[in-house]
Design an enzyme around this catalytic site. Structure first.
Site, PDB file in Angstrom:
ATOM      1  N   PHE A  59      13.930   1.653   6.707  1.00 12.98           N
ATOM      2  CA  PHE A  59      12.819   1.913   7.415  1.00 12.98           C
ATOM      3  C   PHE A  59      12.129   0.868   8.172  1.00 12.98           C
ATOM      4  O   PHE A  59      10.939   1.001   8.938  1.00 12.98           O
ATOM      5  CB  PHE A  59      11.670   2.107   6.182  1.00 12.98           C
ATOM      6  CG  PHE A  59      11.423   0.846   5.300  1.00 12.98           C
ATOM      7  CD1 PHE A  59      10.452  -0.181   5.479  1.00 12.98           C
ATOM      8  CD2 PHE A  59      12.317   0.832   3.912  1.00 12.98           C
ATOM      9  CE1 PHE A  59      10.043  -1.297   4.927  1.00 12.98           C
ATOM     10  CE2 PHE A  59      12.060  -0.432   3.266  1.00 12.98           C
ATOM     11  CZ  PHE A  59      10.859  -1.429   3.732  1.00 12.98           C
ATOM     12  N   THR A  93       2.253   4.241  -1.952  1.00 12.18           N
ATOM     13  CA  THR A  93       2.573   4.681  -0.444  1.00 12.18           C
ATOM     14  C   THR A  93       2.744   5.964  -0.150  1.00 12.18           C
ATOM     15  O   THR A  93       2.497   6.343   0.918  1.00 12.18           O
ATOM     16  CB  THR A  93       3.950   3.697  -0.221  1.00 12.18           C
ATOM     17  OG1 THR A  93       3.696   2.190  -0.636  1.00 12.18           O
ATOM     18  CG2 THR A  93       4.377   3.782   1.072  1.00 12.18           C
ATOM     19  N   ASN A 114       1.224   5.460   6.553  1.00 12.09           N
ATOM     20  CA  ASN A 114       0.560   5.748   5.274  1.00 12.09           C
ATOM     21  C   ASN A 114      -0.928   5.011   5.307  1.00 12.09           C
ATOM     22  O   ASN A 114      -1.591   4.549   4.097  1.00 12.09           O
ATOM     23  CB  ASN A 114       1.277   5.005   3.815  1.00 12.09           C
ATOM     24  CG  ASN A 114       1.615   3.857   4.338  1.00 12.09           C
ATOM     25  OD1 ASN A 114       1.036   3.136   5.076  1.00 12.09           O
ATOM     26  ND2 ASN A 114       2.511   3.450   3.520  1.00 12.09           N
ATOM     27  N   HIS A 117      -2.599  -1.184   4.943  1.00 10.87           N
ATOM     28  CA  HIS A 117      -1.836  -2.019   4.439  1.00 10.87           C
ATOM     29  C   HIS A 117      -2.777  -3.091   3.508  1.00 10.87           C
ATOM     30  O   HIS A 117      -3.859  -3.430   4.220  1.00 10.87           O
ATOM     31  CB  HIS A 117      -0.938  -3.204   5.439  1.00 10.87           C
ATOM     32  CG  HIS A 117      -0.607  -4.181   4.758  1.00 10.87           C
ATOM     33  ND1 HIS A 117       0.636  -4.481   4.220  1.00 10.87           N
ATOM     34  CD2 HIS A 117      -0.845  -5.600   4.795  1.00 10.87           C
ATOM     35  CE1 HIS A 117       0.698  -5.642   3.674  1.00 10.87           C
ATOM     36  NE2 HIS A 117      -0.371  -6.278   3.945  1.00 10.87           N
TER      37      HIS A 117
END
Length: 137
Positions: A59, A93, A114, A117
């Site tokens: 990712f 997440t 998403n 952070h």
């Protein structure tokens, strides 16, 4: 104990006009305060330092690309147990696994994009705050 944490509102949150909603949720929760806030476009070097521990994972490259796809809001939140608290407020997440009432549960669409952070520990918060807000004492 009063803590400080780094929060990044990712490009999808900015693009979708969710800055005010997310910042408001942070401010209303447990009397936490926003003590610094900047809208900025992140360069590759900053992102490499921030996400370096993930280099080589599947990712990593898509994440780097996504985080450079538009501006982010970098902010410092302060308050009691704010590190743990903002992560709980953000939710898991995966937005499908995130409970309603959490930021990702209410607004998340896909795992990679998403919205937010938040530092995951005092050590991470200290390191991340130095990277994103080096002038902060």
């Amino acid at each position: 104990m009063t803590q400080r944490t780094l929060v990044l509102l990712k490009p999808d949150a900015v693009r979708r006009g969710l800055i005010g909603e997310i910042v408001g949720r942070i401010e209303r929760k447990a009397d936490w305060r926003i003590t610094a806030l900047e809208l900025r476009t992140l360069d590759h070097g900053t992102l490499e330092q921030h996400y370096g521990e993930h280099k080589g994972r599947p990712f990593y490259e898509p994440l780097m690309e996504f985080m450079q796809s538009g501006p982010v809001v970098a902010l410092v939140a302060e308050g009691e147990r704010v590190i743990e608290g903002v992560r709980t407020l953000a939710g898991p997440t995966d937005p499908i696994a995130a409970a309603p009432g959490s930021i990702r549960g209410d607004f998340g669409t896909i795992t990679r994009e998403n919205l937010i952070h938040a530092s995951d520990s005092e050590e991470s918060a200290e390191r991340e705050l130095k990277l994103f807000f080096p002038g902060l004492s």
